[in-house]
Design a protein around this motif. Structure first.
Motif, PDB file in Angstrom:
ATOM      1  N   LYS A  68       1.654   3.197  13.598  1.00  0.00           N
ATOM      2  CA  LYS A  68       2.277   2.795  12.339  1.00  0.00           C
ATOM      3  C   LYS A  68       2.357   3.941  11.339  1.00  0.00           C
ATOM      4  O   LYS A  68       3.419   4.224  10.774  1.00  0.00           O
ATOM      5  CB  LYS A  68       1.482   1.628  11.713  1.00  0.00           C
ATOM      6  CG  LYS A  68       1.267   0.461  12.643  1.00  0.00           C
ATOM      7  CD  LYS A  68       0.416  -0.628  12.022  1.00  0.00           C
ATOM      8  CE  LYS A  68      -0.989  -0.205  11.629  1.00  0.00           C
ATOM      9  NZ  LYS A  68      -1.906   0.009  12.761  1.00  0.00           N
ATOM     10  N   SER A  69       1.209   4.607  11.123  1.00  0.00           N
ATOM     11  CA  SER A  69       1.197   5.729  10.170  1.00  0.00           C
ATOM     12  C   SER A  69       2.137   6.825  10.639  1.00  0.00           C
ATOM     13  O   SER A  69       2.852   7.431   9.832  1.00  0.00           O
ATOM     14  CB  SER A  69      -0.200   6.313  10.041  1.00  0.00           C
ATOM     15  OG  SER A  69      -1.084   5.337   9.563  1.00  0.00           O
ATOM     16  N   THR A  70       2.104   7.088  11.931  1.00  0.00           N
ATOM     17  CA  THR A  70       2.939   8.152  12.475  1.00  0.00           C
ATOM     18  C   THR A  70       4.413   7.847  12.218  1.00  0.00           C
ATOM     19  O   THR A  70       5.166   8.724  11.780  1.00  0.00           O
ATOM     20  CB  THR A  70       2.667   8.308  13.978  1.00  0.00           C
ATOM     21  OG1 THR A  70       1.263   8.470  14.170  1.00  0.00           O
ATOM     22  CG2 THR A  70       3.404   9.490  14.537  1.00  0.00           C
ATOM     23  N   PHE A 188       4.499   2.804   2.034  1.00  0.00           N
ATOM     24  CA  PHE A 188       3.081   2.537   1.768  1.00  0.00           C
ATOM     25  C   PHE A 188       2.327   2.550   3.085  1.00  0.00           C
ATOM     26  O   PHE A 188       2.690   1.835   4.013  1.00  0.00           O
ATOM     27  CB  PHE A 188       2.886   1.145   1.130  1.00  0.00           C
ATOM     28  CG  PHE A 188       3.484   1.011  -0.243  1.00  0.00           C
ATOM     29  CD1 PHE A 188       4.841   0.764  -0.406  1.00  0.00           C
ATOM     30  CD2 PHE A 188       2.681   1.110  -1.381  1.00  0.00           C
ATOM     31  CE1 PHE A 188       5.393   0.619  -1.676  1.00  0.00           C
ATOM     32  CE2 PHE A 188       3.225   0.971  -2.651  1.00  0.00           C
ATOM     33  CZ  PHE A 188       4.580   0.732  -2.801  1.00  0.00           C
ATOM     34  N   ASP A 189       1.258   3.339   3.172  1.00  0.00           N
ATOM     35  CA  ASP A 189       0.450   3.365   4.390  1.00  0.00           C
ATOM     36  C   ASP A 189      -0.912   2.741   4.114  1.00  0.00           C
ATOM     37  O   ASP A 189      -1.809   3.390   3.589  1.00  0.00           O
ATOM     38  CB  ASP A 189       0.283   4.796   4.907  1.00  0.00           C
ATOM     39  CG  ASP A 189      -0.327   4.824   6.300  1.00  0.00           C
ATOM     40  OD1 ASP A 189      -0.586   3.735   6.859  1.00  0.00           O
ATOM     41  OD2 ASP A 189      -0.549   5.924   6.836  1.00  0.00           O
ATOM     42  N   GLU A 190      -1.047   1.482   4.453  1.00  0.00           N
ATOM     43  CA  GLU A 190      -2.292   0.730   4.219  1.00  0.00           C
ATOM     44  C   GLU A 190      -2.851   0.977   2.820  1.00  0.00           C
ATOM     45  O   GLU A 190      -3.983   1.453   2.660  1.00  0.00           O
ATOM     46  CB  GLU A 190      -3.326   1.095   5.280  1.00  0.00           C
ATOM     47  CG  GLU A 190      -2.809   0.857   6.689  1.00  0.00           C
ATOM     48  CD  GLU A 190      -3.905   0.630   7.702  1.00  0.00           C
ATOM     49  OE1 GLU A 190      -4.946   0.068   7.317  1.00  0.00           O
ATOM     50  OE2 GLU A 190      -3.725   1.000   8.867  1.00  0.00           O
ATOM     51  N   PRO A 191      -2.084   0.640   1.792  1.00  0.00           N
ATOM     52  CA  PRO A 191      -2.474   0.990   0.425  1.00  0.00           C
ATOM     53  C   PRO A 191      -3.718   0.272  -0.074  1.00  0.00           C
ATOM     54  O   PRO A 191      -4.312   0.708  -1.053  1.00  0.00           O
ATOM     55  CB  PRO A 191      -1.259   0.568  -0.404  1.00  0.00           C
ATOM     56  CG  PRO A 191      -0.584  -0.472   0.414  1.00  0.00           C
ATOM     57  CD  PRO A 191      -0.798  -0.080   1.847  1.00  0.00           C
TER      58      PRO A 191
HETATM   59 MG    MG Z   1      -2.662   4.413  10.043  1.00  0.00          MG
END
Ligand code: MG
Ligand code: ATP
Lengths: 270, 230
Positions: A68-70, A188-191
Motif C-alpha cells: 500500500k505505502s509503496t 495519506f499513508d496511515e495517518p
Molecule cells: Mg505502509
C-alpha cells in the motif's frame, strides 16, 4: 460532492482477482495503469491498475506488507517503478521529461509519523515550501498558513515547535502543511496509526471535512469507520496485487474475494 | 623551588602574547573551522551520494588526510602549492603563497576530513522520513539538504563540531614550522629572549588549559540546551 459515474457503475462484471478497471480517461485525477515494481527479485507491486476521479475519496487497505505505502509513493514519485504508467492530473510520472519536484508540489502527502520539520516553528513548517518551492512572499505564505492552522483548529500554536505538540496536533499541522501547497490531490499513508487512540478522532475529523470540501484523496488506512463515512471506493491490496476495487458499500456488504473477506473479518473483529 | 623564577616576565609581555599571538591563533582557528565545516559538509554529502565516483573520491580524501601527520601536510603543502599553483595557472615561476594563507588552506583541508566524518554521522542521524517529507513538498535535492537536513544535522552535531574545533585550536600551534607566530610561538620567543623558558612554557600550558577547559564546559552547557525536542 458530485457522484462520479464510476462510483455507482456496476462493478460485478469485473473479475475478482484481476485488475478490475481501466483508468478512466477524462475525469481521473490519478490513473494507475498496470504498475509493477520490484525490489531486486521481490515483486512488491504486480500489475496494479486503478483510478481516482476528481473529488473522489479512495481508501486503500490490505494486510501489512501488501504494498500500500509503496503504491502511494509511486504516485508522487517518491518511489520509482519499472513497468506501467501513473498519470497525475495529466502528467506522466514515469517519464524522463517530467519535472518531478513540480509534480510533487501539486500532490500533498501525509505520513504515518507526521514528519514535521522539528527545527522550525509550526508556522514556518507551513510556509517553507510555499516560499521556497512556489516562490510566494513571506506575507502571503504566512497569511495562508494561519488560515489553514485555523481550519485545523491550531491557531494558538503557530509559534510553537512540533515537539511541543501532541501527536494528533502534529498530524493536523502536517495536513495543513500539505494543504499550504494548494495540492490538486492528497495522499495519506496511515495517518492515524501512530496516534494514541484518543487522538485518532481529531485527525479523522479534519480528513472528513477535507473530503466534504471536495478534495481528491487517496487514503491508506485501516480506519473502516472513516472508509464507511467518506470513501467512494475501496481498493483492497494483498501481496502486491489490487484484489478488489469496488464501491464502498459493495466492499463492506458483499466482499467477493476470500482474501478481502478474511481481512474484513479480522479488522472488524478487533 | 620557584625561588629563582621570575614571573614578572609574563606581565611585561602580555600585550605581545595576547594582542598578537592569541589573536593570530584565534583567527586561524575560526577561519579554518568555518572553512573546514563547509568543505567537510560537502565531503560528507559526496560520501553519502548515490554517485559511486563521488563517494569513492570523498572516501579516499578523508582516509588519506586522516592517516597523515598534520605537520607533514603543513610542510608539503607549503613547499608544493607554489608549484601546483604555477602549473595550474600555466605560470613559469612558482606562485607566491604567503605562510598564513598556506597555513589556513592546509588546516581547512585537513580538518575538513574530520568534520566530514562528523557531518556524515549528523546527516545519517536525520530520519529518512524527513527527506521524504521535503521531497513530497516539491523541494529539490539541494533545497532538501539546505533547508531540512543540514540545519538539523548541524544542530545535532554542534557539540562534536565544537569539540573538534578545540582540537584544531591546539593544533594551530604547529604553524611554528612555517615560522608563523601564534600564541605558543610568541611565548617561546619571549622565553628565549629573556631566558625564562620554564616560566613562559608553564604560563602557556596554563592558558591553553584554561581556554580549552572553559570551551568544553560551554559545549556541554550548549549540548543540554540545543537538543531538539522530537
Ligand atoms: Mg505502509
Ligand atoms: N526498500 C525496500 N527494499 C526491499 N523491500 C522493501 C523495501 N521497502 C518495502 N519493501 C517490502 O515491500 C513490501 C511492501 O511494503 P509496503 O511498505 O508498501 O507495505 P504496506 O502495505 O504499506 O505495509 P504496512 O501496512 O506494514 O505499512 C513489504 O514486504 C516490504 O518488506
Amino acid at each position: 460532492m458530485t457522484t462520479d459515474p464510476m462510483t455507482s457503475a456496476p462493478m460485478t462484471s469485473a473479475p475478482v482477482t484481476s485488475a478490475p478497471q481501466p483508468a478512466a480517461a477524462g475525469g481521473s485525477m490519478i490513473a494507475i495503469e498496470a504498475v509493477s515494481k520490484w525490489y531486486g527479485e521481490f515483486r512488491v507491486l504486480s500489475g496494479c491498475s486503478t483510478a481516482v476521479s476528481r473529488g473522489e475519496v479512495v481508501v486503500v487497505c490490505g494486510p501489512s506488507g501488501s504494498g500500500k505505502s509503496t503504491l502511494l509513493k509511486c504516485v508522487n514519485a517518491l518511489e520509482t517503478f519499472q513497468e506501467g504508467q501513473i498519470t497525475v492530473d495529466g502528467t506522466r510520472v514515469r517519464d524522463r521529461a517530467t519535472n518531478l519536484p513540480r509534480l510533487r508540489a501539486r500532490v500533498g502527502m501525509v505520513f504515518q509519523h507526521f514528519e514535521l520539520f522539528p527545527h522550525l516553528s509550526v508556522i514556518d513548517n507551513l510556509t517553507l515550501a510555499p516560499r521556497k518551492v512556489l516562490g510566494r512572499s513571506k506575507e502571503a505564505a504566512t497569511k495562508r498558513g494561519l488560515d489553514l492552522l485555523a481550519r485545523v483548529g491550531l491557531s494558538a500554536h503557530a509559534q510553537k515547535h512540533p515537539g511541543q505538540l501532541s501527536g494528533g496536533q502534529q498530524q493536523r499541522v502536517a495536513i495543513a502543511r500539505a494543504l499550504a501547497m494548494d495540492p490538486v490531490v492528497m495522499l495519506f499513508d496511515e495517518p492515524t496509526s501512530a496516534l494514541d487512540p484518543e487522538m485518532v478522532g481529531e485527525v479523522l475529523d479534519v480528513m472528513v471535512e477535507l473530503a466534504r470540501d471536495g478534495m481528491t484523496m487517496m487514503v491508506v488506512t485501516h480506519e473502516m469507520g472513516f472508509a464507511r463515512k467518506v470513501a467512494d471506493r475501496v481498493v483492497f491490496m494483498d501481496r502486491g496485487e489490487i484484489v478488489e476495487d469496488v464501491a464502498k458499500d459493495t466492499f463492506f456488504d458483499r466482499p467477493r474475494s476470500e482474501r478481502a473477506q478474511q481481512f474484513l473479518s479480522k479488522i472488524l473483529a478487533h | 623551588m620557584f625561588a629563582n623564577f621570575d614571573f614578572s616576565v609574563i606581565g611585561a609581555s602580555l600585550p605581545y602574547l595576547f594582542g598578537q599571538g592569541m589573536v593570530f591563533t584565534l583567527t586561524l582557528t575560526a577561519l579554518a573551522a568555518t572553512g573546514g565545516i563547509v568543505f567537510g559538509t560537502l565531503l560528507a554529502m559526496m560520501r553519502l551520494s548515490s554517485i559511486p565516483g563521488l563517494t569513492h573520491a570523498a572516501k579516499l580524501y578523508v582516509e588519506l588526510m586522516r592517516s597523515l601527520p598534520l605537520v607533514l601536510v603543513i610542510f608539503w603543502f607549503y613547499f608544493l602549492v607554489p608549484y601546483i599553483g604555477a602549473w595550474a595557472t600555466g605560470s613559469a615561476t612558482p606562485i607566491q603563497v604567503g605562510a598564513f594563507s598556506s597555513a589556513l588552506i592546509t588546516f581547512t583541508l585537513f580538518e575538513a576530513a574530520y568534520f566530514a566524518e562528523i557531518m556524515r554521522a549528523g546527516i545519517q542521524s536525520i530520519p529518512r522520513g524527513q527527506t521524504a517529507a521535503a521531497r513530497a513538498l516539491g523541494m529539490s535535492y539541494a533545497q532538501t539538504m539546505r533547508l531540512v537536513v543540514l540545519p538539523q544535522a548541524l544542530r545535532n552535531m554542534l557539540p562534536l563540531l565544537l569539540t573538534q574545533t578545540i582540537v584544531l585550536f591546539q593544533d594551530t600551534s604547529l604553524v611554528y614550522v612555517l615560522s608563523l607566530t601564534d600564541f605558543l610561538g610568541a611565548a617561546s620567543k619571549v622565553a628565549q629572549r629573556d631566558g625564562r623558558l620554564v616560566e613562559m612554557y608553564l604560563f602557556a600550558a596554563l592558558v591553553y588549559f584554561a581556554v580549552c577547559f572553559t570551551a568544553s564546559l560551554l559545549v556541554r552547557r550548549l549540548q543540554a540546551r540545543t537538543a531538539i525536542v522530537r
